[in-house]
Design a protein around this motif. Structure first.
Motif, PDB file in Angstrom:
ATOM      1  N   SER A 230       2.485   4.163  68.937  1.00  0.00           N
ATOM      2  CA  SER A 230       1.489   3.274  68.325  1.00  0.00           C
ATOM      3  C   SER A 230       1.692   3.169  66.815  1.00  0.00           C
ATOM      4  N   ALA A 231       2.163   4.236  66.194  1.00  0.00           N
ATOM      5  CA  ALA A 231       2.394   4.191  64.746  1.00  0.00           C
ATOM      6  C   ALA A 231       3.414   3.114  64.409  1.00  0.00           C
ATOM      7  N   VAL A 232       4.497   3.066  65.180  1.00  0.00           N
ATOM      8  CA  VAL A 232       5.534   2.053  64.915  1.00  0.00           C
ATOM      9  C   VAL A 232       4.976   0.659  65.215  1.00  0.00           C
ATOM     10  N   GLU A 233       4.277   0.541  66.326  1.00  0.00           N
ATOM     11  CA  GLU A 233       3.687  -0.765  66.656  1.00  0.00           C
ATOM     12  C   GLU A 233       2.667  -1.170  65.593  1.00  0.00           C
ATOM     13  N   GLY A 234       1.929  -0.191  65.070  1.00  0.00           N
ATOM     14  CA  GLY A 234       0.951  -0.474  64.017  1.00  0.00           C
ATOM     15  C   GLY A 234       1.612  -0.986  62.752  1.00  0.00           C
ATOM     16  N   LEU A 235       2.717  -0.356  62.384  1.00  0.00           N
ATOM     17  CA  LEU A 235       3.447  -0.822  61.187  1.00  0.00           C
ATOM     18  C   LEU A 235       3.894  -2.270  61.376  1.00  0.00           C
ATOM     19  N   LEU A 236       4.443  -2.550  62.569  1.00  0.00           N
ATOM     20  CA  LEU A 236       4.946  -3.905  62.828  1.00  0.00           C
ATOM     21  C   LEU A 236       3.802  -4.917  62.912  1.00  0.00           C
ATOM     22  N   ALA A 237       2.609  -4.434  63.288  1.00  0.00           N
ATOM     23  CA  ALA A 237       1.451  -5.339  63.394  1.00  0.00           C
ATOM     24  C   ALA A 237       0.775  -5.541  62.038  1.00  0.00           C
ATOM     25  N   GLY A 238       1.236  -4.815  61.020  1.00  0.00           N
ATOM     26  CA  GLY A 238       0.690  -5.039  59.675  1.00  0.00           C
ATOM     27  C   GLY A 238      -0.326  -4.018  59.183  1.00  0.00           C
ATOM     28  N   HIS A 239      -0.556  -2.952  59.976  1.00  0.00           N
ATOM     29  CA  HIS A 239      -1.417  -1.887  59.442  1.00  0.00           C
ATOM     30  C   HIS A 239      -0.692  -1.213  58.284  1.00  0.00           C
TER      31      HIS A 239
END
Ligand code: ATP
Length: 324
Positions: free
Chosen positions: A275-284
């Motif tokens: 989720s951390a990687v997905e979060g970075l890619l989602a703009g968090h």
């Protein structure tokens, strides 16, 4: 975002490796280049940054500790130290970070983001379970099970010799390990920093318990305001003033940090890492990826650090009722 880096920081916790693995593999799956920063913020300052491949994280999911090593960095607390860290990240073209650690790590990450604007997602890696924004932290379940195993063993010898044992578990500011290992281990009392310990009550109950039980286990979180296990034992012994009773203290210490992570910790770590990687890619940009009520949630670092995670009230009630 094309290049990200992952690091582990602060106290190590079982499951950090599973989290690193999830970050690396998810990043590669998503087409990113991924780097490992060794020894936390200290390595960021010293430029200990290496490209990681999928095979770099083979055979680590089951191992405690952290293959990226961890450190506590005084230099990162200075503006000069953080500038050096920033320059090293820029030199490697790193555009996003995943920080696996506890509240100190996220305090540093928040400051670093405010100064240099590199998006950073945190994963809750600490045995203490004291982070707001996740029901459990990575390593907590393993630490509780380690404490429980020790309590079970101590119970045998306590019963054989009719002893009163004070067992000290980790938890400078939080009593989560003490409470869960106390409930699971059938402790007679749990002393935690969150609630005021009245030693007179403990003595009174020990006197009552003598009628029904010959041995007692008292779990003490290291940060209890009444003192550590040794101090509390001496105070209770003096108050109880019963020469027929044998008192013992066991401090579990760093054994609670080690060992193979439990399934629960490996799964939590893997979810948070992905989720951390997905979060970075989602703009968090300055959030921790945690799991609340089975769902991944992103909580701003300011809340993770600033808000208090309270002990579960029912757990305290359980302790009271089941220890009669
Ligand atoms: P644990 O809860 O297991 O102890 P932690 O992440 O809280 O883990 P700390 O040692 O408190 O562990 O913090 C890790 C590192 O974060 C510190 O060594 C320091 O480099 C950095 N850090 C902590 N507080 C700050 C701060 N106020 N400013 C900058 N960096 C900080």
């Amino acid at each position: 975002m094309k290049k990200i880096a992952v690091f582990t920081s602060g106290g190590d916790s079982p499951g950090m490796n599973a989290c690193v693995r999830a970050v690396v593999r998810t990043a590669i799956f998503k087409g990113l280049e991924v780097y490992g920063i060794y020894r936390g913020y200290e390595g960021m300052i010293d430029g200990e940054i290496k490209r990681l491949q999928s095979h770099s994280v083979s055979n680590i999911v089951q191992r405690g500790g952290t293959v990226l090593k961890s450190a506590r960095s005084m230099e990162f607390k200075t503006p000069e130290g953080r500038k050096k860290a920033y320059d090293n990240l820029i030199a490697h073209g790193i555009e996003g970070l995943v920080a696996i650690g506890g509240d100190g790590t996220f305090t540093g990450a928040k400051l670093f983001f405010e100064e240099y604007g590199i998006p950073t997602i945190g994963c809750p890696g600490t045995i203490d379970n004291d982070l707001y924004g996740t029901d459990y932290t990575i390593g907590f379940d393993t630490a509780v099970n380690t404490a429980l195993e020790a309590i079970d063993k101590i119970r045998d010898t306590a019963a054989a010799h009719d002893r009163i044992f004070f067992i000290e578990v980790m938890g400078r500011d939080a009593g989560f390990i003490a409470v869960e290992s106390g409930i699971g281990g059938g402790a007679e009392f749990v002393m935690v920093p969150e609630t005021k310990t009245n030693l007179d009550d403990v003595v009174k109950s020990l006197k009552n318990l003598r009628k029904t039980k010959s041995s007692s286990i008292i779990v003490v979180a290291e940060g209890d305001e009444a003192g550590n296990a040794q101090t509390v034992m001496e105070k209770v012994k003096a108050k109880l003033n019963d020469p027929t009773k044998d008192f013992k203290v066991t401090t579990l210490g760093h054994i609670q940090r080690g060992g193979n992570p439990t399934a629960r910790d490996r799964v939590l770590a893997s979810r948070c890492g992905m989720s951390a990687v997905e979060g970075l890619l989602a703009g968090h940009q300055f959030h921790m990826a945690g799991v609340v009520n089975q769902q991944v949630v992103f909580t701003p670092f300011a809340d993770c650090i600033g808000k208090t995670k309270h002990l579960i009230e029912d757990h305290l009630k359980l302790m009271k009722i089941l220890s009669i």
